[in-house]
Write an enzyme that holds these catalytic residues in place. Structure first.
Site, PDB file in Angstrom:
ATOM      1  N   HIS A  58      50.796  45.438  33.762  1.00 50.09           N
ATOM      2  CA  HIS A  58      51.329  44.195  34.309  1.00 50.09           C
ATOM      3  C   HIS A  58      52.821  44.106  33.986  1.00 50.09           C
ATOM      4  O   HIS A  58      53.355  44.919  33.232  1.00 50.09           O
ATOM      5  CB  HIS A  58      50.564  42.982  33.753  1.00 50.09           C
TER       6      HIS A  58
HETATM    7  P1  TYD Z   1      46.596  41.186  28.388  1.00 51.65           P
HETATM    8  O1  TYD Z   1      47.969  40.616  28.136  1.00 51.65           O
HETATM    9  O2  TYD Z   1      46.229  41.490  29.794  1.00 51.65           O
HETATM   10  O3  TYD Z   1      46.376  42.472  27.471  1.00 51.65           O
HETATM   11  P2  TYD Z   1      47.005  43.961  27.558  1.00 51.65           P
HETATM   12  O4  TYD Z   1      48.303  43.865  28.289  1.00 51.65           O
HETATM   13  O5  TYD Z   1      47.192  44.384  26.142  1.00 51.65           O
HETATM   14  O6  TYD Z   1      46.025  44.855  28.252  1.00 51.65           O
HETATM   15  O7  TYD Z   1      45.580  40.162  27.751  1.00 51.65           O
HETATM   16  C1  TYD Z   1      44.193  40.434  27.661  1.00 51.65           C
HETATM   17  C2  TYD Z   1      43.439  39.114  27.627  1.00 51.65           C
HETATM   18  O8  TYD Z   1      43.826  38.332  26.495  1.00 51.65           O
HETATM   19  C3  TYD Z   1      43.721  38.257  28.852  1.00 51.65           C
HETATM   20  O9  TYD Z   1      42.474  37.707  29.275  1.00 51.65           O
HETATM   21  C4  TYD Z   1      44.602  37.161  28.356  1.00 51.65           C
HETATM   22  C5  TYD Z   1      44.287  37.052  26.884  1.00 51.65           C
HETATM   23  N1  TYD Z   1      45.463  36.713  26.079  1.00 51.65           N
HETATM   24  C6  TYD Z   1      45.589  35.444  25.522  1.00 51.65           C
HETATM   25  O10 TYD Z   1      44.720  34.569  25.710  1.00 51.65           O
HETATM   26  N2  TYD Z   1      46.674  35.156  24.755  1.00 51.65           N
HETATM   27  C7  TYD Z   1      47.653  36.079  24.528  1.00 51.65           C
HETATM   28  O11 TYD Z   1      48.654  35.778  23.809  1.00 51.65           O
HETATM   29  C8  TYD Z   1      47.540  37.390  25.126  1.00 51.65           C
HETATM   30  C9  TYD Z   1      48.596  38.441  24.925  1.00 51.65           C
HETATM   31  C10 TYD Z   1      46.431  37.655  25.882  1.00 51.65           C
END
Ligand code: TYD
Length: 143
Positions: A58
């Site tokens: 992302h």
């Molecule tokens: P995501 O940012 O997509 O993780 P990565 O980039 O490491 O693969 O986040 C994964 C899940 O966690 C998503 O459902 C959103 C949640 N999340 C939160 O609730 N708070 C946060 O601060 C972060 C970073 C993620």
């Protein structure tokens, strides 16, 4: 470990540390000093037991983050919409700026890998761009 950063909206952040060998290293980051923004949120990722795990995939519209690999190693792939760069992160004292409009993907985690992220804002799903084509469109529209 890290060469020059070639993509836009990124850069290297070097933390200060005190080497108290053999009694450990003390590593310090300070908001608006070594870390170029006020830190509103901190999160870390551990227990990376799946060798095929892929995280990230992302970009953010406005969020500023600094990502550190404070234990083990992984590969960070950055893409600013034009230039792509693969970086092996294995130095706990050097972070990478994940500025806005930077598509990022994390892979090739060692099982002892611990990733620490400092963020400029609270979690806001509407700041995420999770579709790569939408990301390319967004980057072009904001030029
Ligand atoms: P995501 O940012 O997509 O993780 P990565 O980039 O490491 O693969 O986040 C994964 C899940 O966690 C998503 O459902 C959103 C949640 N999340 C939160 O609730 N708070 C946060 O601060 C972060 C970073 C993620």
């Amino acid at each position: 470990m890290i060469k020059k950063i070639k993509v836009k909206n990124s850069g290297l952040i070097k933390l200060k540390f005190f080497n108290d060998f053999p009694d450990g290293n003390l590593v310090i980051g300070e908001a608006k000093k070594t870390v170029p923004f006020e830190i509103k949120r901190v999160y870390f990722i551990n227990n990376l037991f799946n060798k095929k795990a892929i995280r990230g995939l992302h970009a953010h519209k406005t969020l500023e983050q600094i990502i550190f690999c404070i234990n083990g190693r992984f590969q960070l792939t950055l893409d600013d919409g034009k230039v792509k760069q693969k970086i092996r992160l294995d130095d706990p004292y050097t972070g990478i700026r994940l500025g806005p409009k930077l598509w990022h993907t994390m892979t090739r985690f060692s099982s002892d890998c611990v990733i620490l992220v400092l963020a400029s804002d609270y979690y806001k799903e509407n700041d995420y761009i999770r579709d790569y084509h939408e990301f390319l469109k967004y980057v072009k529209s904001k030029k």
